[in-house]
Design an enzyme around this catalytic site. Structure first.
Site, PDB file in Angstrom:
ATOM      1  N   SER A 264      39.797  20.332  83.627  1.00 22.06           N
ATOM      2  CA  SER A 264      39.334  19.783  84.898  1.00 22.06           C
ATOM      3  C   SER A 264      37.885  19.324  84.785  1.00 22.06           C
ATOM      4  O   SER A 264      37.199  19.628  83.815  1.00 22.06           O
ATOM      5  CB  SER A 264      39.434  20.849  85.985  1.00 22.06           C
ATOM      6  OG  SER A 264      38.429  21.818  85.770  1.00 22.06           O
ATOM      7  N   LYS A 265      37.446  18.624  85.824  1.00 25.04           N
ATOM      8  CA  LYS A 265      36.070  18.162  85.873  1.00 25.04           C
ATOM      9  C   LYS A 265      35.123  19.359  85.821  1.00 25.04           C
ATOM     10  O   LYS A 265      34.076  19.305  85.190  1.00 25.04           O
ATOM     11  CB  LYS A 265      35.880  17.370  87.168  1.00 25.04           C
ATOM     12  CG  LYS A 265      34.468  16.955  87.436  1.00 25.04           C
ATOM     13  CD  LYS A 265      34.414  16.020  88.606  1.00 25.04           C
ATOM     14  CE  LYS A 265      33.212  16.210  89.491  1.00 25.04           C
ATOM     15  NZ  LYS A 265      32.046  16.866  88.958  1.00 25.04           N
ATOM     16  N   ARG A 266      35.534  20.433  86.469  1.00 23.14           N
ATOM     17  CA  ARG A 266      34.673  21.624  86.483  1.00 23.14           C
ATOM     18  C   ARG A 266      34.462  22.195  85.074  1.00 23.14           C
ATOM     19  O   ARG A 266      33.397  22.694  84.763  1.00 23.14           O
ATOM     20  CB  ARG A 266      35.255  22.687  87.420  1.00 23.14           C
ATOM     21  CG  ARG A 266      34.324  22.959  88.597  1.00 23.14           C
ATOM     22  CD  ARG A 266      34.992  23.784  89.662  1.00 23.14           C
ATOM     23  NE  ARG A 266      35.978  23.026  90.396  1.00 23.14           N
ATOM     24  CZ  ARG A 266      37.246  23.401  90.589  1.00 23.14           C
ATOM     25  NH1 ARG A 266      37.681  24.524  90.079  1.00 23.14           N
ATOM     26  NH2 ARG A 266      38.077  22.647  91.272  1.00 23.14           N
ATOM     27  N   ASP A 269      31.741  20.214  83.543  1.00 22.69           N
ATOM     28  CA  ASP A 269      30.426  20.595  84.068  1.00 22.69           C
ATOM     29  C   ASP A 269      29.989  21.926  83.469  1.00 22.69           C
ATOM     30  O   ASP A 269      28.840  22.109  83.070  1.00 22.69           O
ATOM     31  CB  ASP A 269      30.484  20.749  85.602  1.00 22.69           C
ATOM     32  CG  ASP A 269      30.789  19.416  86.278  1.00 22.69           C
ATOM     33  OD1 ASP A 269      30.588  18.375  85.622  1.00 22.69           O
ATOM     34  OD2 ASP A 269      31.235  19.424  87.431  1.00 22.69           O
TER      35      ASP A 269
END
Ligand code: GLU
Length: 511
Positions: A264-266, A269
């Site tokens: 995921s994008k998380r 990050d």
């Protein structure tokens, strides 16, 4: 039947394209090219509530950057257009009507509140509500209501949706090129909404109608669509299009580096790597999500890395150009299980591909970075430095850190290195270096002979100690390429200046 290979990448413009989506596009592209087929870009924007401005342009720019090319599409046109579903809106109603007429679909009038109440009623009994063959009789639809009431509501302009009518207790088999036969019973499937009274189809209807009209031969898409595939197979059957139904291949998920769950994008990050091809500025929140391009990845490295996440050529070969991939790609070698994302491997690919770029090109990327540091170096000199140092970097952004001493003389010297290398007598040896540089022709071999062979070896000096002191004087620390190559590169005058400065600054040390 031998039909022309036609594949499509069909993203919804709901935000930036995730690299999982990029991989789907890539596999479609490889398959199309390998088979002399067509590659289509279709924008699936039927869900207007999720539409994000700029997403379509982003998708096109990202795939173009990566060299994933299309033959037809929203940006190119073609014989099967339009290629944006919202522009195709008027053509879907007749297909919804056909399904209703043939008994494969029905009108449902249930309000969101009624559906909600039903869900709660089921929850209270510890059951999960699904609109299907077992519950549709209790709901307000054209199967449960009298015909004249249905007519009255339709004429009166009541809101409705058209739902697919799954036959009861039917085993539906999807043949998947990667997974083989996948069978699901219709009792597990809900009567999906196909069309709404505002005239908009849902993804399921639009997707099947468009694949049929665009003569798509193979549907290669993410595993998250496998649960929808039985409905899609049934839709082909309902329309009477089964003989030209595309073949399906559902690609394995891209997993978190740890391997548990979808990337995921998380995760990006959290672990500091991009999950999008290009930088994306969210138009609503203004938030920036970083992209591979802006992080300094080369498109061919990203392509190579993604190709191997879920597919392998069946050999040990890891470096594969787009042409190699087109030749070697095979659906049979796509794995069934998810592929773990590995950021170190991504960097490794970038390192490898950077080495294949010319020194000239790398220098042209480095020039602006140098200017930011206030350096105005001769281009040829920059090219030379890049050629010498590129082996040590994975990203052009690392070049300054690795090469700054080629452009600016050290102003201080690593204290640990002074302690270890700058022994008594070193000022004399460094003065000798200056003398040799001043008297011997400024050529690699001549200096090697005079300094290393005659002076250091000839006098029984410690080679490492003298040469590393010279390095300390020229670089400021004990890193860098071959010492004499470095001297030849920065030049005679500059070397002499730096050595003199080290003598003056560090001076003679006590035993
Ligand atoms: N619009 C769907 C998506 O965003 C396409 C799925 C498919 O390829 O059928 O992934």
């Amino acid at each position: 039947m031998n039909r022309k290979v036609r594949v499509r990448f069909a993203p919804s413009p709901t935000g930036p394209l995730h690299i999982g989506g990029v991989r789907t596009a890539l596999y479609n592209y490889l398959f199309a090219r390998q088979n002399g087929g067509d590659m289509i870009l279709r924008i699936e924007d039927t869900d207007q509530t999720r539409f994000v401005p700029g997403a379509e342009a982003y998708i096109i720019e990202a795939l173009d950057w990566l060299g994933i090319k299309f033959d037809e599409g929203v940006h190119l046109g073609g014989n099967y257009g339009p290629y944006r579903q919202s522009d195709r809106k008027p053509m879907y109603r007749q297909y919804a009507d056909q399904l209703i007429r043939d008994g494969w679909a029905y009108y449902a009038f249930d309000t969101p509140e009624a559906l909600d109440a039903k869900r709660k009623e089921f929850e209270a009994q510890k059951r999960t509500f699904q609109y299907d063959c077992t519950t549709r009789g209790e709901m307000e639809n054209s199967l449960s209501l009298p015909a004249d009431e249905v007519q009255r509501r339709l004429v009166g302009g009541d809101h409705y949706v058209v739902r697919f009518k799954f036959p009861d207790n039917l085993d539906i088999t999807v043949h998947d090129l990667i997974r083989g036969d996948v069978t699901m019973n219709s009792r597990l499937l809900d009567d999906k909404v196909l069309f709404k009274s505002d005239g908009m189809p849902t993804y399921h209807l639009a997707n099947i109608v468009d694949d049929h009209l665009m003569e798509v031969s193979h549907v290669i898409r993410g595993e998250e669509w496998l649960p929808s595939a039985p409905l899609h197979v049934m839709l082909y059957r309902a329309f009477g299009w089964e003989d030209t139904m595309p073949q399906f291949a559902h690609l394995p998920l891209l997993l978190k580096p740890e391997g548990n769950g979808k990337l995921s994008k998380r995760d990006g990050d959290r672990l500091g790597f991009p999950v999008f091809p290009l930088d994306w500025h969210d138009p609503k929140s203004g938030e920036l999500s970083s992209g591979y391009r802006e992080r300094g990845y080369l498109p061919e490295a990203v392509v190579n890395m993604l190709a191997l996440l879920g597919w392998n050529p069946g050999t040990e070969q890891e470096i594969l150009s787009m042409d190699d991939l087109i030749q070697q790609f095979s659906v049979e070698h796509i794995s069934k299980s998810g592929a773990k994302f590995n950021v170190e491997k991504a960097k490794w690919f970038n390192h490898e591909y950077l080495q294949m770029r010319s020194d000239e090109e790398i220098a042209s990327w480095f020039d602006p970075i140098l200017r930011q540091h206030g350096i105005n170096a001769e281009h040829d000199y920059v090219v030379k430095v890049c050629g010498m140092m590129k082996e040590r970097i994975s990203f052009v952004s690392e070049l300054w850190e690795q090469t700054s001493y080629f452009f600016v003389a050290p102003t201080d010297y690593d204290p640990a290195a002074i302690k270890k290398r700058w022994k008594p007598g070193m000022t004399t040896h460094m003065a000798k270096v200056i003398e040799i540089l001043n008297t011997v022709p400024f050529e690699y071999d001549a200096i090697h002979r005079a300094l290393l062979d005659d002076y250091i070896v000839g006098n029984g000096l410690n080679m490492g100690q003298v040469m590393n002191s010279l390095r300390l004087a020229v670089v400021g620390k004990t890193v860098g390429p071959d010492m004499l190559t470095l001297v030849m590169t920065i030049g005679k005058e500059e070397t002499i200046r730096r050595v003199q400065r080290a003598i003056d600054t560090i001076g003679e040390v006590a035993e």
